[in-house]
Design a protein around this motif. Sequence first.
Motif, mmCIF file in Angstrom:
data_model
loop_
_atom_site.group_PDB
_atom_site.id
_atom_site.type_symbol
_atom_site.label_atom_id
_atom_site.label_comp_id
_atom_site.label_asym_id
_atom_site.label_seq_id
_atom_site.Cartn_x
_atom_site.Cartn_y
_atom_site.Cartn_z
ATOM 1 N N ASP A 88 -29.059 -27.291 -10.195
ATOM 2 C CA ASP A 88 -28.144 -27.525 -11.249
ATOM 3 C C ASP A 88 -26.637 -27.273 -10.782
ATOM 4 O O ASP A 88 -26.535 -27.147 -9.819
ATOM 5 C CB ASP A 88 -28.413 -26.401 -12.818
ATOM 6 C CG ASP A 88 -28.125 -27.013 -13.978
ATOM 7 O OD1 ASP A 88 -27.129 -28.235 -13.857
ATOM 8 O OD2 ASP A 88 -28.422 -26.502 -15.087
ATOM 9 N N MET B 95 -35.099 -30.101 -11.733
ATOM 10 C CA MET B 95 -33.711 -29.300 -11.731
ATOM 11 C C MET B 95 -34.118 -28.185 -12.121
ATOM 12 O O MET B 95 -34.827 -27.402 -12.709
ATOM 13 C CB MET B 95 -32.858 -29.959 -12.643
ATOM 14 C CG MET B 95 -31.470 -29.387 -12.522
ATOM 15 S SD MET B 95 -30.355 -29.914 -13.924
ATOM 16 C CE MET B 95 -30.152 -31.626 -13.878
ATOM 17 N N LYS C 156 -36.527 -30.291 -16.282
ATOM 18 C CA LYS C 156 -35.403 -29.388 -16.405
ATOM 19 C C LYS C 156 -35.591 -28.377 -17.098
ATOM 20 O O LYS C 156 -36.009 -28.621 -18.445
ATOM 21 C CB LYS C 156 -34.131 -29.652 -15.981
ATOM 22 C CG LYS C 156 -33.525 -30.361 -17.425
ATOM 23 C CD LYS C 156 -31.968 -30.928 -17.083
ATOM 24 C CE LYS C 156 -31.382 -31.336 -18.422
ATOM 25 N NZ LYS C 156 -30.063 -32.126 -18.313
ATOM 26 N N HIS C 157 -35.361 -26.947 -16.968
ATOM 27 C CA HIS C 157 -34.698 -26.555 -15.936
ATOM 28 C C HIS C 157 -35.594 -25.300 -15.406
ATOM 29 O O HIS C 157 -35.936 -24.562 -16.112
ATOM 30 C CB HIS C 157 -33.252 -25.723 -16.571
ATOM 31 C CG HIS C 157 -32.231 -26.527 -17.056
ATOM 32 N ND1 HIS C 157 -32.421 -27.030 -18.605
ATOM 33 C CD2 HIS C 157 -31.159 -27.476 -16.671
ATOM 34 C CE1 HIS C 157 -31.249 -27.677 -18.785
ATOM 35 N NE2 HIS C 157 -30.588 -27.896 -17.731
ATOM 36 N N ARG D 67 -28.996 -24.667 -26.316
ATOM 37 C CA ARG D 67 -29.885 -25.834 -25.789
ATOM 38 C C ARG D 67 -31.072 -26.170 -26.327
ATOM 39 O O ARG D 67 -31.931 -26.846 -26.033
ATOM 40 C CB ARG D 67 -29.486 -25.702 -24.154
ATOM 41 C CG ARG D 67 -28.487 -25.648 -23.721
ATOM 42 C CD ARG D 67 -28.347 -25.818 -22.180
ATOM 43 N NE ARG D 67 -28.392 -27.132 -21.988
ATOM 44 C CZ ARG D 67 -28.272 -27.444 -20.493
ATOM 45 N NH1 ARG D 67 -27.788 -26.555 -19.486
ATOM 46 N NH2 ARG D 67 -28.456 -28.860 -20.028
ATOM 47 N N THR E 87 -19.614 -32.234 -16.566
ATOM 48 C CA THR E 87 -20.147 -31.506 -17.648
ATOM 49 C C THR E 87 -20.140 -29.983 -16.949
ATOM 50 O O THR E 87 -21.109 -29.173 -17.638
ATOM 51 C CB THR E 87 -21.584 -31.957 -17.701
ATOM 52 O OG1 THR E 87 -22.415 -31.880 -16.489
ATOM 53 C CG2 THR E 87 -21.646 -33.453 -18.400
ATOM 54 N N LEU F 85 -23.471 -38.399 -9.654
ATOM 55 C CA LEU F 85 -23.763 -38.331 -11.012
ATOM 56 C C LEU F 85 -22.677 -38.707 -11.946
ATOM 57 O O LEU F 85 -21.695 -38.593 -11.488
ATOM 58 C CB LEU F 85 -24.545 -36.807 -11.538
ATOM 59 C CG LEU F 85 -23.682 -35.695 -11.443
ATOM 60 C CD1 LEU F 85 -23.767 -34.851 -12.880
ATOM 61 C CD2 LEU F 85 -23.492 -34.881 -10.287
ATOM 62 N N PHE G 252 -31.067 -37.151 -15.754
ATOM 63 C CA PHE G 252 -31.693 -35.808 -15.814
ATOM 64 C C PHE G 252 -32.276 -35.044 -17.079
ATOM 65 O O PHE G 252 -31.807 -34.352 -17.965
ATOM 66 C CB PHE G 252 -30.229 -34.738 -15.877
ATOM 67 C CG PHE G 252 -29.585 -35.153 -14.506
ATOM 68 C CD1 PHE G 252 -30.007 -35.232 -13.116
ATOM 69 C CD2 PHE G 252 -28.167 -35.598 -14.512
ATOM 70 C CE1 PHE G 252 -29.456 -35.372 -12.159
ATOM 71 C CE2 PHE G 252 -27.496 -35.826 -13.331
ATOM 72 C CZ PHE G 252 -28.163 -35.912 -12.170
ATOM 73 N N PHE H 126 -29.856 -22.189 -13.983
ATOM 74 C CA PHE H 126 -28.667 -21.200 -13.706
ATOM 75 C C PHE H 126 -29.202 -19.687 -13.835
ATOM 76 O O PHE H 126 -28.377 -19.057 -13.357
ATOM 77 C CB PHE H 126 -27.744 -21.422 -14.830
ATOM 78 C CG PHE H 126 -26.973 -22.604 -14.887
ATOM 79 C CD1 PHE H 126 -26.316 -23.130 -13.736
ATOM 80 C CD2 PHE H 126 -26.885 -23.421 -15.907
ATOM 81 C CE1 PHE H 126 -25.731 -24.129 -13.572
ATOM 82 C CE2 PHE H 126 -26.389 -24.845 -15.905
ATOM 83 C CZ PHE H 126 -25.625 -24.991 -14.802
ATOM 84 N N GLU I 9 -25.327 -27.075 -24.598
ATOM 85 C CA GLU I 9 -24.873 -26.422 -23.562
ATOM 86 C C GLU I 9 -23.464 -25.450 -23.670
ATOM 87 O O GLU I 9 -22.555 -25.992 -24.130
ATOM 88 C CB GLU I 9 -24.718 -27.040 -22.344
ATOM 89 C CG GLU I 9 -24.420 -26.018 -21.044
ATOM 90 C CD GLU I 9 -24.595 -26.709 -19.570
ATOM 91 O OE1 GLU I 9 -24.756 -27.760 -19.345
ATOM 92 O OE2 GLU I 9 -24.075 -25.810 -18.692
ATOM 93 N N ASP J 261 -26.978 -37.865 -17.363
ATOM 94 C CA ASP J 261 -27.503 -37.066 -18.410
ATOM 95 C C ASP J 261 -28.039 -37.906 -19.667
ATOM 96 O O ASP J 261 -27.392 -37.941 -20.585
ATOM 97 C CB ASP J 261 -26.777 -35.769 -18.985
ATOM 98 C CG ASP J 261 -26.680 -34.414 -17.955
ATOM 99 O OD1 ASP J 261 -27.746 -34.009 -17.871
ATOM 100 O OD2 ASP J 261 -25.672 -34.549 -17.321
ATOM 101 N N MET K 15 -26.147 -30.121 -6.532
ATOM 102 C CA MET K 15 -25.177 -30.718 -7.268
ATOM 103 C C MET K 15 -23.700 -30.010 -7.409
ATOM 104 O O MET K 15 -23.627 -29.094 -7.685
ATOM 105 C CB MET K 15 -25.863 -30.715 -8.800
ATOM 106 C CG MET K 15 -24.987 -31.400 -9.788
ATOM 107 S SD MET K 15 -25.618 -31.028 -11.472
ATOM 108 C CE MET K 15 -27.039 -32.141 -11.642
HETATM 109 C C1 BGC Z 1 -26.697 -28.844 -17.019
HETATM 110 C C2 BGC Z 1 -27.580 -29.779 -16.639
HETATM 111 C C3 BGC Z 1 -27.203 -30.978 -16.527
HETATM 112 C C4 BGC Z 1 -26.076 -30.905 -15.471
HETATM 113 C C5 BGC Z 1 -25.318 -32.212 -15.182
HETATM 114 C C6 BGC Z 1 -25.395 -28.541 -16.231
HETATM 115 O O1 BGC Z 1 -24.475 -28.015 -16.682
HETATM 116 O O2 BGC Z 1 -27.218 -27.442 -17.228
HETATM 117 O O3 BGC Z 1 -28.652 -29.731 -17.500
HETATM 118 O O4 BGC Z 1 -27.893 -32.072 -16.078
HETATM 119 O O5 BGC Z 1 -25.024 -30.182 -15.951
HETATM 120 O O6 BGC Z 1 -24.647 -32.976 -16.122
#
Ligand code: BGC
Length: 764
Positions: A298, A263, A219-220, A177, A64, A89, A163, A266, A518, A119, A330
Amino acid sequence: MDTKKIITAGIFTLITIGAVNAQKKPYLDKTKPTEERIDLLMKQMTLEEKVGQMNQYNGFWEVTGPAPTAGNAELKYKHLRAGLVGSMLSVRGVKEVKAVQKIAVEETRLGIPLIIGFDVIHGYKTLSPIPLAEAASWDMEAIKKSAQVAAAEASAVGINWTFGPNVDVSHDARWGRVMEGAGEDAYLGSKVAIARVTGFQGDTRADLLKVNTIAACAKHFAAYGFAEAGKEYNTVDISNSRLYNEVLPPFHAAAEAGVRTFMNSFNILNGVPATGNAFLQRDILKGKWNFDGFVVSDWASVKEMIIHGYAKDGADAAQKAITAGSDMDMESYMYVAELAKLVKEGKVKEALVDDAVRRILRVKFELGLFDDPYKYCDEKREKATIGNKANNDGVLDMAKKSIVLLKNDSNLLPLKKSGQKIALIGALANDKNSPLGSWRIASDDNTAVSVLEGMQQYKGNQLTFEKGADLTIGKTAFIEELVFNTTDKSGFEAAKKVAAAADVVVMVLGEHGFQSGEGRSRTNLDLPGVQQELLEAIYKVNPNVVLVLNNGRPLALPWAAEHIPAIVEAWHLGTQTGNAVAQVLYGDYNPSGKLPMSFPRNVGQVPIYYNNYSTGRPTNGEGNVFWSHYTDVEKTPQFPFGFGLSYTSFEYKNLKLDKSTIALGAAVNVSVDVTNTGNFDGKEVVQLYIHDVVASLARPVKELKGFELVDLKKGETKTVTLTLTDKELGFFDNNGNYLVEPGTFKIMMGGSSDKGLESSFEIK
Ligand code: BGC
């Protein structure tokens, strides 16, 4: 050996293995308290194994975000086997989860189970409405249930950590978002955060042990929703007042509701990336709020601190992230590559690593992963749970409750059930994919009930469909990337023809499910492509138009608001979209949703939100030009926060306060009589707003501080009483201190943020 002997021998072997295990792995002893089990385990861990717990990898096939190298599967397997991975994940499905869990549990030295994140934003496979839509229900019980459905499905496929919820307050509809959050208000956002956290996790920490609950993640953290100009990942530059009063409260509410993870985000805040932000993560979250779960970065945000210009290389990034309180990395490979070295060089104290690992292990123990690492891996349950009837009924209920009726001139809605010719127009009406919305990673394409399918179930009318125009013109190579905004109008004529012959035209227009989410910021808030032209062309041949909107954010539709007699906000409602829309259009469900975000008149008004501050010149008393306004459009929104109609009408009377003066620290009860004065049974969201008239810092002109969803039969009256206490009457100063100050408080109670009955009281 006879059977008895075999059984006895078997039991003996098991007991022996158990005893050896208990000796070698005393942390597996369930009877010991969690913290002791963590101590016992950590005593056996090498520094590298500890750092491994802080390392999270994406599954091997799908991302993602930008992965370092496509999948990197070989390295990931190697690290898994070496006990250098604490979490994965986007691994999903019992088979896949079992496979990676087996490596962690059976092939590594200490057998520490993985926590499996995903997610789960609005459902796993059976999808609820997008979170912004759910917030429009103002129905906390329904939102909690929706999260329970999501948890039931996710936990049945091996996932034990979502998440979500996204609790980012945002004032900017350009930001893609906003579809993931609860809208523009911290108070509503806090209530929704609590509903979602307890829906995913259960009401108490002990509920995490259940097999159908999963750990949640607020989050976030923090302020990502205030990305400048709504541009994804952009700079955030906000005041302390905004941070303390609007951004942090939903996070705090989530923490108080027991959310087990956070979480970070960015963006930078005051020049410091959230991932490296000790003020947010150490001082506030783990300090003031006493949060004892863990923080995951993140996607690659540890590494991205280098690009932000805040860290000079990977080692610097890792050092800054751990020092600031980011516990798990992550998918940026920084911790696993650098942390052990940094500790050995004396640049990072091992105590920081220990603290992070303790937090991560705590959540794993709480989930019961050490007691049964495969507890979420039951194929039978997977089969019985995914897409079952109860889940579909659940998301249908949520979908109906999420719909907002924005306009209904001359009661064009609900539609008559027979004898009508209905023209259904718009490519989105016949789309089984778009209604699933953004962030639906696990769902299968084209599995939503389309509006066409939903309406076809009402057989008393003659229904004709014409798309008029497409929304998409193909796909790019990247999985989700559809190409939008066709200029092809060749379908207009056919659509006009069926519209002209119809009694009522239902047009389903708006954004495709992948036009928000996103990376999907927009500079326009109009109907994409040629849809506006189509709407106007159809209206010319038949003005009896019901406009059903599909969108992941507030849209600016001034022409429609002026001309189109009926407008239904139907967002992206998930798997059961068509059924929910049809039941509302035909009056089998009376809509009761209220907007969780203001809808502007045009994009130039953005950011626009109801709880703004008074300027020094809010009105044009002098009749001159020098007052706070625009010269080309009214300054009010098209549709305000809290607004939404019903097929019935409600009257508010007898606003009463039980005291006109209260002492500091005391409470006041505010009540109002609400009567259903129309011809349908219905539900109304009764809202209570306050205004702290004079304070040591200027306060917003209005702040939501209470609401209740009431069910009213035709002709019925109910008295709604809401209580204002310290919790509602104070605010944070610029240093984060909470103040309740004496003085006059105006209050307003009604069915929308823009009007209601008014009164006031004093705090002495
Ligand atoms: C997003 C998060 C998401 C993560 C994992 C990121 O790009 O901002 O909200 O949980 O990716 O998929």
